[in-house]
Design a protein around this motif. Structure first.
Motif, PDB file in Angstrom:
ATOM      1  N   VAL A   3     105.085  30.279  32.671  1.00 39.05           N
ATOM      2  CA  VAL A   3     105.380  30.121  34.104  1.00 39.05           C
ATOM      3  C   VAL A   3     106.045  28.759  34.250  1.00 39.05           C
ATOM      4  CG1 VAL A   3     104.433  30.025  36.431  1.00 39.05           C
ATOM      5  CG2 VAL A   3     103.375  31.519  34.716  1.00 39.05           C
ATOM      6  N   LEU A  37     106.948  27.212  39.217  1.00 33.33           N
ATOM      7  CA  LEU A  37     106.990  28.304  40.201  1.00 33.33           C
ATOM      8  C   LEU A  37     106.349  27.889  41.522  1.00 33.33           C
ATOM      9  CD1 LEU A  37     107.593  31.331  40.763  1.00 33.33           C
ATOM     10  CD2 LEU A  37     105.309  31.837  39.888  1.00 33.33           C
ATOM     11  N   GLY A  59     105.786  36.221  32.099  1.00 36.17           N
ATOM     12  CA  GLY A  59     104.903  35.236  32.717  1.00 36.17           C
ATOM     13  C   GLY A  59     103.906  35.795  33.710  1.00 36.17           C
ATOM     14  N   GLN A  60     103.942  37.130  33.938  1.00 38.48           N
ATOM     15  CA  GLN A  60     103.041  37.713  34.933  1.00 38.48           C
ATOM     16  C   GLN A  60     101.574  37.516  34.553  1.00 38.48           C
ATOM     17  OE1 GLN A  60     105.637  39.249  33.422  1.00 38.48           O
ATOM     18  NE2 GLN A  60     106.595  40.799  34.737  1.00 38.48           N
ATOM     19  N   GLU A  96     100.145  35.319  32.521  1.00 39.93           N
ATOM     20  CA  GLU A  96      99.742  33.920  32.583  1.00 39.93           C
ATOM     21  C   GLU A  96      99.623  33.428  34.024  1.00 39.93           C
ATOM     22  OE1 GLU A  96     101.499  34.773  28.633  1.00 39.93           O
ATOM     23  OE2 GLU A  96     102.131  35.166  30.708  1.00 39.93           O
ATOM     24  N   LEU A  97     100.507  33.888  34.910  1.00 40.12           N
ATOM     25  CA  LEU A  97     100.438  33.507  36.322  1.00 40.12           C
ATOM     26  C   LEU A  97      99.126  33.957  36.939  1.00 40.12           C
ATOM     27  CD1 LEU A  97     101.522  32.592  39.088  1.00 40.12           C
ATOM     28  CD2 LEU A  97     102.678  34.813  39.265  1.00 40.12           C
ATOM     29  N   THR A 139      96.408  25.073  33.657  1.00 45.70           N
ATOM     30  CA  THR A 139      97.792  24.845  34.085  1.00 45.70           C
ATOM     31  C   THR A 139      98.281  23.506  33.537  1.00 45.70           C
ATOM     32  OG1 THR A 139      97.114  23.764  36.135  1.00 45.70           O
ATOM     33  CG2 THR A 139      97.403  26.141  36.204  1.00 45.70           C
ATOM     34  N   MET A 175     110.160  38.808  38.691  1.00 46.57           N
ATOM     35  CA  MET A 175     109.788  37.696  37.826  1.00 46.57           C
ATOM     36  C   MET A 175     110.538  37.800  36.511  1.00 46.57           C
ATOM     37  SD  MET A 175     106.019  36.187  37.034  1.00 46.57           S
ATOM     38  CE  MET A 175     105.843  34.470  36.529  1.00 46.57           C
ATOM     39  N   GLY A 216     109.464  33.431  33.653  1.00 44.57           N
ATOM     40  CA  GLY A 216     108.517  32.509  34.254  1.00 44.57           C
ATOM     41  C   GLY A 216     108.814  32.030  35.656  1.00 44.57           C
ATOM     42  N   THR A 217     109.817  32.624  36.299  1.00 41.70           N
ATOM     43  CA  THR A 217     110.127  32.213  37.676  1.00 41.70           C
ATOM     44  C   THR A 217     110.524  33.426  38.500  1.00 41.70           C
ATOM     45  OG1 THR A 217     111.334  30.576  38.997  1.00 41.70           O
ATOM     46  CG2 THR A 217     112.588  31.754  37.299  1.00 41.70           C
TER      47      THR A 217
END
Length: 362
Positions: free
Chosen positions: A41, A44, A63-64, A66-67, A77, A242, A245-246
């Motif tokens: 991520v 973000l 990155g979903q 991990e988010l 984080t 997504m 990571g963004t």
């Protein structure tokens, strides 16, 4: 209808606008690493509002996971600020986040949410077993735990032998309903839902979707992660894609089109002519496919109305059984056309994401 024994809604399930002008979850500059210590991520920022479902689309691995784990407090984080209802939870533990109204429905229901060898009652109490009404001087009150599980079973129509049954005896759909019953029991402010219907049948999927929509109508903010484009469009009030990571922009579901998605990608000027052409071709193909889905949805609604009217006339003796069969055949054909159009849109959506990923590797 033939598969599940009753009518299943094939269109949009979130039809009521309940979004409030209240940012219930605020994420600012969030950066998180994956298990390989690489950025998953990347800086973000976004807001989730009360009474809305914000859908996060995209191919998994961007990155979903991990988010969602970072928001739930299960993954550290690198940097960033997290706020729920105006309170800073950036350094809060998972238990503290639960107490502040954060609920988590993980993608791995047996790895993170349920313990197969424990009973339904025990699994239903994993978040509340320390509360005085369930535990006194370190001793659990199993009678009250089983009463709570019994309420969950009845309210959420969970098909299981009873509170004392082992979770490993449950179907995937009923196990998922148990998770939602537990996670929504105390009216959370924020619900983090990762692939909530993955691997479930049509009937179970409809039940889970209904619960999520009820929660957002109550005023919760729901963050929904899914690879299923149809699920995203059925449930979401706003949609984000997504990628690496963004978010490539966040748009209201009624405005989401390929043009807007393309405009949200601010690095298009760096793409080679060939890659640009591939992206534009994929955009046009997806736009056409979504248009076909809309046409098939309208045809399906009309076919359903015709079938219902035919049944009423038949019951009143106005038409013969043959006309009923014709109406049902027309409706079944409309259902098949809708499913084919939806599948085509899914493929075109995957083509677009592959074209975008090709740009990233150049």
């Amino acid at each position: 209808q033939l598969m599940v024994g009753r009518e299943i809604s094939m269109g949009r399930r979130n039809t009521e606008n309940t979004t409030r002008n209240e940012a219930i979850l605020r994420v600012k500059g969030l950066t998180v690493l994956n298990d390989k210590k690489l950025k998953a991520v990347n800086d973000l920022s976004f807001d989730l509002y009360a009474g809305e479902i914000l859908g996060i689309a995209g191919v998994s691995g961007n990155g979903q996971k991990e988010l969602m784990e970072a928001l739930a407090g299960l993954r550290p984080t690198v940097s960033g600020y997290l706020e729920v209802r105006g309170e800073d939870i950036s350094r809060s533990s998972p238990r503290e986040r639960i107490s502040r109204g954060v609920a988590f429905i993980p993608e791995d229901r047996y790895g993170f949410a349920l313990i197969k060898t424990m009973t339904v009652a025990e699994n239903a109490s994993l978040k509340c077993s320390r509360k005085p009404e369930f535990c006194r001087r370190g001793v659990l009150n199993y009678r009250k735990l089983e009463q709570q599980a019994g309420r969950f079973i009845e309210e959420f129509e969970i098909k299981v032998g009873g509170p004392k049954s082992l979770v490993q005896s449950m179907s995937g759909g009923n196990a998922q309903k148990l998770i939602l019953a537990r996670e929504t029991a105390e009216n959370p402010s924020v619900i983090l839902a990762s692939y909530p219907v993955r691997g479930l049948d049509i009937k179970a999927t409809e039940s889970i979707h209904k619960i999520l929509v009820q929660e957002k109508s109550r005023g919760a903010g729901v963050l929904l992660v899914s690879e299923d484009l149809d699920e995203i469009f059925q449930l979401s009030d706003r949609v984000a894609v997504m990628y690496e990571g963004t978010f490539m922009g966040i748009l209201p579901v009624g405005e989401v089109g390929l043009e807007q998605i393309g405009m949200a990608i601010d690095n298009l000027n760096k793409i080679t002519d060939q890659t640009t052409l591939e992206i534009q071709t994929a955009q046009v193909a997806l736009q056409q496919a979504l248009g076909q889905v809309n046409l098939c949805t309208a045809s399906l609604d009309k076919a359903y109305e015709n079938e219902q009217k035919a049944l009423e006339k038949y019951n009143e003796g106005e038409i013969s059984i043959l006309e009923i069969i014709d109406a049902q055949t027309y409706y079944q054909t409309a259902q098949l056309n809708y499913i084919q159009a939806k599948t085509s849109a899914q493929y075109r959506y995957s083509d677009l994401l592959r074209a975008l990923q090709a740009y990233e590797t150049e």
